[in-house]
Design an enzyme around this catalytic site. Structure first.
Site, PDB file in Angstrom:
ATOM      1  N   TYR A   9       2.671   2.279  -4.500  1.00 43.93           N
ATOM      2  CA  TYR A   9       2.576   1.277  -5.570  1.00 43.93           C
ATOM      3  C   TYR A   9       3.893   0.549  -5.749  1.00 43.93           C
ATOM      4  O   TYR A   9       4.969   1.137  -5.566  1.00 43.93           O
ATOM      5  CB  TYR A   9       2.302   1.949  -6.922  1.00 43.93           C
ATOM      6  CG  TYR A   9       0.970   2.571  -7.069  1.00 43.93           C
ATOM      7  CD1 TYR A   9      -0.163   1.812  -7.348  1.00 43.93           C
ATOM      8  CD2 TYR A   9       0.828   3.947  -6.961  1.00 43.93           C
ATOM      9  CE1 TYR A   9      -1.393   2.404  -7.507  1.00 43.93           C
ATOM     10  CE2 TYR A   9      -0.403   4.551  -7.125  1.00 43.93           C
ATOM     11  CZ  TYR A   9      -1.510   3.769  -7.392  1.00 43.93           C
ATOM     12  OH  TYR A   9      -2.719   4.362  -7.553  1.00 43.93           O
ATOM     13  N   HIS A 222       7.793   5.522  -4.431  1.00 38.88           N
ATOM     14  CA  HIS A 222       9.150   5.198  -3.967  1.00 38.88           C
ATOM     15  C   HIS A 222       9.176   5.271  -2.440  1.00 38.88           C
ATOM     16  O   HIS A 222       8.522   6.148  -1.859  1.00 38.88           O
ATOM     17  CB  HIS A 222      10.153   6.181  -4.587  1.00 38.88           C
ATOM     18  CG  HIS A 222      11.583   5.790  -4.392  1.00 38.88           C
ATOM     19  ND1 HIS A 222      12.273   6.054  -3.227  1.00 38.88           N
ATOM     20  CD2 HIS A 222      12.450   5.126  -5.207  1.00 38.88           C
ATOM     21  CE1 HIS A 222      13.507   5.584  -3.336  1.00 38.88           C
ATOM     22  NE2 HIS A 222      13.640   5.012  -4.530  1.00 38.88           N
ATOM     23  N   ASP A 269     -17.261  31.486  13.237  1.00 44.28           N
ATOM     24  CA  ASP A 269     -18.626  30.950  13.249  1.00 44.28           C
ATOM     25  C   ASP A 269     -18.600  29.525  12.708  1.00 44.28           C
ATOM     26  O   ASP A 269     -17.522  28.932  12.565  1.00 44.28           O
ATOM     27  CB  ASP A 269     -19.622  31.876  12.525  1.00 44.28           C
ATOM     28  CG  ASP A 269     -19.325  31.985  11.043  1.00 44.28           C
ATOM     29  OD1 ASP A 269     -18.324  31.379  10.598  1.00 44.28           O
ATOM     30  OD2 ASP A 269     -20.081  32.669  10.327  1.00 44.28           O
TER      31      ASP A 269
HETATM   32  N1  COA Z   1       8.065  -0.066  -3.431  1.00 46.96           N
HETATM   33  C1  COA Z   1       8.918  -0.770  -2.656  1.00 46.96           C
HETATM   34  N2  COA Z   1      10.254  -0.712  -2.784  1.00 46.96           N
HETATM   35  C2  COA Z   1      10.752   0.098  -3.738  1.00 46.96           C
HETATM   36  C3  COA Z   1       9.916   0.865  -4.575  1.00 46.96           C
HETATM   37  C4  COA Z   1       8.511   0.753  -4.400  1.00 46.96           C
HETATM   38  N3  COA Z   1       7.646   1.445  -5.183  1.00 46.96           N
HETATM   39  N4  COA Z   1      10.685   1.595  -5.421  1.00 46.96           N
HETATM   40  C5  COA Z   1      11.960   1.290  -5.127  1.00 46.96           C
HETATM   41  N5  COA Z   1      12.010   0.394  -4.114  1.00 46.96           N
HETATM   42  C6  COA Z   1      13.214  -0.198  -3.494  1.00 46.96           C
HETATM   43  C7  COA Z   1      14.198  -0.691  -4.523  1.00 46.96           C
HETATM   44  O1  COA Z   1      13.904  -2.026  -4.879  1.00 46.96           O
HETATM   45  C8  COA Z   1      15.514  -0.558  -3.805  1.00 46.96           C
HETATM   46  O2  COA Z   1      15.626  -1.642  -2.907  1.00 46.96           O
HETATM   47  P1  COA Z   1      17.110  -2.201  -2.503  1.00 46.96           P
HETATM   48  O3  COA Z   1      17.859  -1.026  -1.975  1.00 46.96           O
HETATM   49  O4  COA Z   1      16.813  -3.247  -1.471  1.00 46.96           O
HETATM   50  O5  COA Z   1      17.669  -2.742  -3.768  1.00 46.96           O
HETATM   51  C9  COA Z   1      15.305   0.701  -2.961  1.00 46.96           C
HETATM   52  O6  COA Z   1      13.890   0.836  -2.793  1.00 46.96           O
HETATM   53  C10 COA Z   1      15.832   1.945  -3.599  1.00 46.96           C
HETATM   54  O7  COA Z   1      15.303   2.078  -4.889  1.00 46.96           O
HETATM   55  P2  COA Z   1      15.982   3.004  -6.006  1.00 46.96           P
HETATM   56  O8  COA Z   1      17.243   2.366  -6.500  1.00 46.96           O
HETATM   57  O9  COA Z   1      16.091   4.390  -5.458  1.00 46.96           O
HETATM   58  O10 COA Z   1      14.916   3.039  -7.140  1.00 46.96           O
HETATM   59  P3  COA Z   1      14.830   2.072  -8.419  1.00 46.96           P
HETATM   60  O11 COA Z   1      15.671   2.689  -9.498  1.00 46.96           O
HETATM   61  O12 COA Z   1      15.111   0.669  -8.011  1.00 46.96           O
HETATM   62  O13 COA Z   1      13.314   2.173  -8.816  1.00 46.96           O
HETATM   63  C11 COA Z   1      11.321   2.987  -9.808  1.00 46.96           C
HETATM   64  C12 COA Z   1      12.735   3.345  -9.347  1.00 46.96           C
HETATM   65  C13 COA Z   1      10.606   4.257 -10.201  1.00 46.96           C
HETATM   66  C14 COA Z   1      11.401   2.048 -11.000  1.00 46.96           C
HETATM   67  C15 COA Z   1      10.613   2.300  -8.620  1.00 46.96           C
HETATM   68  O14 COA Z   1      10.586   3.233  -7.558  1.00 46.96           O
HETATM   69  C16 COA Z   1       9.234   1.760  -8.885  1.00 46.96           C
HETATM   70  O15 COA Z   1       9.091   0.695  -9.446  1.00 46.96           O
HETATM   71  N6  COA Z   1       8.162   2.468  -8.436  1.00 46.96           N
HETATM   72  C17 COA Z   1       6.814   2.017  -8.564  1.00 46.96           C
HETATM   73  C18 COA Z   1       6.348   2.089 -10.004  1.00 46.96           C
HETATM   74  C19 COA Z   1       4.905   1.706 -10.143  1.00 46.96           C
HETATM   75  O16 COA Z   1       4.402   0.826  -9.494  1.00 46.96           O
HETATM   76  N7  COA Z   1       4.178   2.444 -11.033  1.00 46.96           N
HETATM   77  C20 COA Z   1       2.793   2.254 -11.230  1.00 46.96           C
HETATM   78  C21 COA Z   1       1.940   3.112 -10.361  1.00 46.96           C
HETATM   79  S1  COA Z   1       2.036   4.849 -10.752  1.00 46.96           S
END
Ligand code: COA
Ligand code: MG
Length: 291
Positions: A9, A222, A269
């Site tokens: 997601y 993630h 089986d």
């Molecule tokens: N999809 C694609 N890329 C993602 C991602 C995801 N779900 N989550 C993080 N990334 C990217 C970030 O943008 C970042 O990119 P960059 O290095 O180019 O800047 C990289 O991966 C590392 O991310 P990180 O810093 O470890 O995490 P974050 O603090 O930016 O984000 C969350 C944490 C939880 C907010 C994020 O993972 C997220 O939005 N997850 C999805 C939430 C969601 O959709 N929930 C609803 C369904 S349950």
């Protein structure tokens, strides 16, 4: 059916995360309009997903769009915004009745007819994440456009008032009920999210437990979770080899007129043969071996 070992997601209004997902070799990319998107950003999410579907190359990743829940008042605008761009599938969260799936399927079918797309070319996945959903699994799972059910563990816990633990024993009844309904209706079963995304050992353990229960895939949130989860839902070489030997030995014994037989000190089986065939099917779906 498209393999759905990991379903990633990201908020539909976050173009950077959508683009990031394209390089992850993930089975499914699910662009969200529901709980991952702030209330005041729903319009941006709709527009962002429509643009992404039109502009980006998703490669082998399935492109999914998750609507807001039926009854939220947002779901009709959500589905209208994304259908013209032909997503591979629509994810309908918090489904509690067959009528809600019929509503979405009706709109999808109308779009398919209007645009001359093959009927049923847009698939549907249903989130089951409330007590009512678990009670109504039998009717929900029967919808012909469904490819799978998605178990929403955190929503379910909140709905029934469960206290969460890392082992998730409090969710076991519902989590197993979802797998059972999926098996009964030939659907994929997609397991709950592991929200502690920095702890990769934890996601590995929780994915392995989901696979043990019979799930065919898991929701992830993630990029770091993608590879461990896809691996956990791909049979390893050792189990594939064992399954092949077992099926072969079974066929030989059948020809000799024997049902049950012994292999490596164990009684074999039909149920064990079916389990072995299941492993070979999953391996093949994951692109491993000739099955
Ligand atoms: N999809 C694609 N890329 C993602 C991602 C995801 N779900 N989550 C993080 N990334 C990217 C970030 O943008 C970042 O990119 P960059 O290095 O180019 O800047 C990289 O991966 C590392 O991310 P990180 O810093 O470890 O995490 P974050 O603090 O930016 O984000 C969350 C944490 C939880 C907010 C994020 O993972 C997220 O939005 N997850 C999805 C939430 C969601 O959709 N929930 C609803 C369904 S349950
Ligand atoms: Mg949910």
């Amino acid at each position: 059916m498209h393999p759905r070992r990991a379903l990633l997601y990201m908020p539909g209004d976050d173009r950077h995360k959508i683009e990031k997902a394209l390089a992850l070799n993930v089975d499914c990319i699910c662009m969200d309009m529901e709980d991952g998107v702030a209330f005041n950003r729903k319009a941006e999410a709709r527009r962002g997903i429509a643009l992404a579907l039109g502009e980006l190359a998703f490669g082998r990743s399935e492109k999914l769009a998750r609507l807001n829940a039926p009854g939220s008042g947002l779901e009709a605008q959500d589905i209208e915004a994304v259908l013209p761009c032909h997503p591979d599938g629509i994810v309908l969260p918090k489904v509690e009745s067959l009528e809600q799936l019929q509503w979405a399927s009706g709109l999808i079918e109308a779009a398919e007819l209007e645009r001359g797309w093959p009927l049923h070319s847009i698939r549907m996945l249903a989130g089951v994440e409330t007590a009512r959903a678990i009670l109504n699994l039998k009717e929900i799972a029967s919808h012909p456009r469904l490819d799978g059910l998605i178990f929403g563990g955190e929503d379910y816990a909140a709905n029934v008032g469960a206290r969460r633990s890392p082992e998730a024993t409090e969710l076991l009844y519902a989590r197993s009920a979802v797998v059972t309904a999926c098996a009964a209706f030939g659907l994929q079963a997609i397991d709950m999210v592991s929200i502690d995304f920095r702890d990769l050992d934890m996601v590995r353990r929780q994915a392995a437990f989901g696979a043990q229960l019979g799930y065919s895939g898991k929701q992830v949130i993630h990029p770091a979770q993608v590879a461990p989860v896809q691996e956990a839902f791909t049979p390893d070489d050792d189990s594939i080899e064992k399954a092949r030997r077992l099926v072969q030995a079974f066929e030989t014994h059948q020809q000799e007129g024997r049902g049950a037989f012994a292999l490596d000190g164990k009684m074999i089986d039909l149920p064990l043969v079916k389990a072995a065939q299941n492993i070979l099917e999953r391996a093949q779906a994951a692109g491993k071996g000739e099955g």
